[in-house]
Scaffold this motif. Structure first.
Motif, PDB file in Angstrom:
ATOM      1  N   MET A   1       0.898  -1.064   0.017  1.00 42.88           N
ATOM      2  CA  MET A   1       0.207   0.099   0.207  1.00 42.88           C
ATOM      3  C   MET A   1       0.906   1.186   0.100  1.00 42.88           C
ATOM      4  O   MET A   1       1.851   1.199   0.705  1.00 42.88           O
ATOM      5  CB  MET A   1      -1.166   0.041   1.057  1.00 42.88           C
ATOM      6  N   ASP A   2       0.493   2.103  -0.833  1.00 34.67           N
ATOM      7  CA  ASP A   2       1.339   3.518  -0.822  1.00 34.67           C
ATOM      8  C   ASP A   2       1.175   4.226   0.809  1.00 34.67           C
ATOM      9  O   ASP A   2       0.141   4.299   1.164  1.00 34.67           O
ATOM     10  CB  ASP A   2       0.532   4.323  -1.673  1.00 34.67           C
ATOM     11  N   ILE A   3       2.360   4.763   0.990  1.00 37.71           N
ATOM     12  CA  ILE A   3       2.326   5.300   2.410  1.00 37.71           C
ATOM     13  C   ILE A   3       1.812   6.552   2.445  1.00 37.71           C
ATOM     14  O   ILE A   3       0.827   6.690   3.640  1.00 37.71           O
ATOM     15  CB  ILE A   3       3.902   5.507   2.717  1.00 37.71           C
ATOM     16  N   GLU A   4       1.478   7.028   1.398  1.00 40.75           N
ATOM     17  CA  GLU A   4       0.635   8.562   1.585  1.00 40.75           C
ATOM     18  C   GLU A   4      -0.903   7.904   1.663  1.00 40.75           C
ATOM     19  O   GLU A   4      -1.626   8.642   2.598  1.00 40.75           O
ATOM     20  CB  GLU A   4       0.767   9.318   0.466  1.00 40.75           C
ATOM     21  N   LYS A   5      -1.182   7.013   1.103  1.00 43.97           N
ATOM     22  CA  LYS A   5      -2.726   6.698   1.192  1.00 43.97           C
ATOM     23  C   LYS A   5      -3.076   6.018   2.529  1.00 43.97           C
ATOM     24  O   LYS A   5      -4.072   6.079   3.258  1.00 43.97           O
ATOM     25  CB  LYS A   5      -2.753   5.331  -0.046  1.00 43.97           C
ATOM     26  N   LYS A   6      -2.088   5.171   3.098  1.00 46.18           N
ATOM     27  CA  LYS A   6      -2.121   4.526   4.431  1.00 46.18           C
ATOM     28  C   LYS A   6      -2.261   5.660   5.466  1.00 46.18           C
ATOM     29  O   LYS A   6      -3.081   5.709   6.480  1.00 46.18           O
ATOM     30  CB  LYS A   6      -0.692   3.951   4.704  1.00 46.18           C
ATOM     31  N   ILE A   7      -1.388   7.034   5.259  1.00 43.31           N
ATOM     32  CA  ILE A   7      -1.416   7.874   6.282  1.00 43.31           C
ATOM     33  C   ILE A   7      -2.822   8.551   6.308  1.00 43.31           C
ATOM     34  O   ILE A   7      -3.493   9.015   7.055  1.00 43.31           O
ATOM     35  CB  ILE A   7      -0.326   8.818   6.127  1.00 43.31           C
ATOM     36  N   ARG A   8      -3.300   8.793   4.896  1.00 40.48           N
ATOM     37  CA  ARG A   8      -4.782   9.481   4.672  1.00 40.48           C
ATOM     38  C   ARG A   8      -5.821   8.803   5.439  1.00 40.48           C
ATOM     39  O   ARG A   8      -6.605   9.294   5.932  1.00 40.48           O
ATOM     40  CB  ARG A   8      -4.905   9.653   3.251  1.00 40.48           C
ATOM     41  N   LEU A  10      -5.568   6.787   7.985  1.00 45.68           N
ATOM     42  CA  LEU A  10      -5.044   6.731   9.392  1.00 45.68           C
ATOM     43  C   LEU A  10      -5.877   8.098   9.934  1.00 45.68           C
ATOM     44  O   LEU A  10      -6.374   7.977  10.917  1.00 45.68           O
ATOM     45  CB  LEU A  10      -3.896   6.508   9.882  1.00 45.68           C
ATOM     46  N   LEU A  11      -5.340   9.338   9.339  1.00 39.47           N
ATOM     47  CA  LEU A  11      -5.971  10.689   9.579  1.00 39.47           C
ATOM     48  C   LEU A  11      -7.748  10.439   9.501  1.00 39.47           C
ATOM     49  O   LEU A  11      -8.294  10.875  10.394  1.00 39.47           O
ATOM     50  CB  LEU A  11      -5.397  11.555   8.763  1.00 39.47           C
ATOM     51  N   GLU A  15     -10.664  10.554  13.095  1.00 37.62           N
ATOM     52  CA  GLU A  15     -12.046  11.201  13.384  1.00 37.62           C
ATOM     53  C   GLU A  15     -13.312  10.179  13.863  1.00 37.62           C
ATOM     54  O   GLU A  15     -14.198  10.493  14.033  1.00 37.62           O
ATOM     55  CB  GLU A  15     -12.377  11.893  12.011  1.00 37.62           C
ATOM     56  N   SER A  16     -12.857   8.910  14.304  1.00 40.11           N
ATOM     57  CA  SER A  16     -13.676   8.263  14.564  1.00 40.11           C
ATOM     58  C   SER A  16     -14.280   8.597  15.966  1.00 40.11           C
ATOM     59  O   SER A  16     -13.656   9.236  16.737  1.00 40.11           O
ATOM     60  CB  SER A  16     -12.811   6.670  14.790  1.00 40.11           C
ATOM     61  N   GLU A  21      -9.543   4.464  19.826  1.00 40.31           N
ATOM     62  CA  GLU A  21      -9.289   4.046  18.270  1.00 40.31           C
ATOM     63  C   GLU A  21      -8.565   5.569  17.544  1.00 40.31           C
ATOM     64  O   GLU A  21      -7.854   5.242  16.681  1.00 40.31           O
ATOM     65  CB  GLU A  21     -10.535   3.608  17.576  1.00 40.31           C
ATOM     66  N   ALA A  22      -9.432   6.552  17.747  1.00 46.35           N
ATOM     67  CA  ALA A  22      -8.979   7.665  17.322  1.00 46.35           C
ATOM     68  C   ALA A  22      -7.555   8.304  17.519  1.00 46.35           C
ATOM     69  O   ALA A  22      -6.807   8.551  16.823  1.00 46.35           O
ATOM     70  CB  ALA A  22      -9.945   8.816  17.299  1.00 46.35           C
ATOM     71  N   GLN A  23      -7.334   8.113  18.729  1.00 44.49           N
ATOM     72  CA  GLN A  23      -5.941   8.713  19.353  1.00 44.49           C
ATOM     73  C   GLN A  23      -5.117   7.714  18.852  1.00 44.49           C
ATOM     74  O   GLN A  23      -4.016   8.059  18.224  1.00 44.49           O
ATOM     75  CB  GLN A  23      -6.200   8.511  20.691  1.00 44.49           C
ATOM     76  N   ALA A  24      -5.364   6.035  18.583  1.00 44.78           N
ATOM     77  CA  ALA A  24      -4.010   5.422  18.162  1.00 44.78           C
ATOM     78  C   ALA A  24      -3.782   5.629  16.736  1.00 44.78           C
ATOM     79  O   ALA A  24      -2.771   5.513  16.261  1.00 44.78           O
ATOM     80  CB  ALA A  24      -4.834   3.759  18.205  1.00 44.78           C
ATOM     81  N   ALA A  25      -4.874   5.752  15.858  1.00 48.40           N
ATOM     82  CA  ALA A  25      -4.806   6.208  14.601  1.00 48.40           C
ATOM     83  C   ALA A  25      -3.688   7.482  14.285  1.00 48.40           C
ATOM     84  O   ALA A  25      -2.942   7.492  13.500  1.00 48.40           O
ATOM     85  CB  ALA A  25      -6.208   6.234  13.679  1.00 48.40           C
ATOM     86  N   LEU A  26      -4.478   8.483  14.946  1.00 46.17           N
ATOM     87  CA  LEU A  26      -3.628   9.734  14.910  1.00 46.17           C
ATOM     88  C   LEU A  26      -2.042   9.594  15.475  1.00 46.17           C
ATOM     89  O   LEU A  26      -1.232  10.022  14.697  1.00 46.17           O
ATOM     90  CB  LEU A  26      -4.236  10.749  15.884  1.00 46.17           C
ATOM     91  N   LEU A  27      -1.930   8.808  16.272  1.00 48.84           N
ATOM     92  CA  LEU A  27      -0.476   8.500  16.720  1.00 48.84           C
ATOM     93  C   LEU A  27       0.301   7.690  15.788  1.00 48.84           C
ATOM     94  O   LEU A  27       1.421   8.295  15.525  1.00 48.84           O
ATOM     95  CB  LEU A  27      -0.625   7.709  18.314  1.00 48.84           C
ATOM     96  N   LYS A  28      -0.184   6.676  15.155  1.00 50.11           N
ATOM     97  CA  LYS A  28       0.408   6.177  14.124  1.00 50.11           C
ATOM     98  C   LYS A  28       0.631   6.898  12.745  1.00 50.11           C
ATOM     99  O   LYS A  28       1.729   6.944  12.226  1.00 50.11           O
ATOM    100  CB  LYS A  28      -0.282   4.710  13.614  1.00 50.11           C
TER     101      LYS A  28
END
Length: 120
Positions: A1-8, A10-11, A15-16, A21-28
């Motif tokens: 998977m493209d890293i930019e797509k993965k970060i998008r 996660l961002l 907003e979950s 879950e939202a905090q873990a996604a933002l941290l990653k």
């Protein structure tokens, strides 16, 4: 998977409604952005521009050979690549840098300053 797509993704997940879950996604997402030197603006706009800047600093392999080494060390530390170009049938090399626009401008400024400090 493209890293930019993965970060998008996660961002978007940050907003979950689930707080943990939202905090873990933002941290990653922040961790990956730091690792790959990306900003949120670059992720949304895709404004990564590779740029080449040639400096006015020149040298030969017989005199001031240290300039080649200095350009390589600085370029590696600022995520760029040093370029040593010479005209046909000439012994004089001109130093340049290739990389992302912001990185290259920083690299050129530091390189120029370092060479000026040695010569003055």
């Amino acid at each position: 998977m493209d890293i930019e797509k993965k970060i998008r993704k996660l961002l978007a997940l940050s907003e979950s409604p689930n707080e943990f879950e939202a905090q873990a996604a933002l941290l990653k997402a922040r961790q990956l952005m730091a690792e790959y030197k990306l900003t949120e603006a670059e992720l949304h706009e895709g404004n990564k521009k590779i740029k080449t800047i040639k400096t006015s600093i020149s040298c030969t392999k017989q005199t001031n050979f240290w300039i080649f080494t200095l350009s390589t060390v600085i370029s590696e530390n600022y995520c760029c690549q040093a370029v040593h170009e010479r005209a046909k049938h000439s012994k004089t090399y001109f130093i340049g840098f290739v990389g992302l626009e912001e990185d290259v401008s920083i690299c050129v400024n530091i390189f120029t300053y370092a060479v000026d400090c040695v010569f003055t």
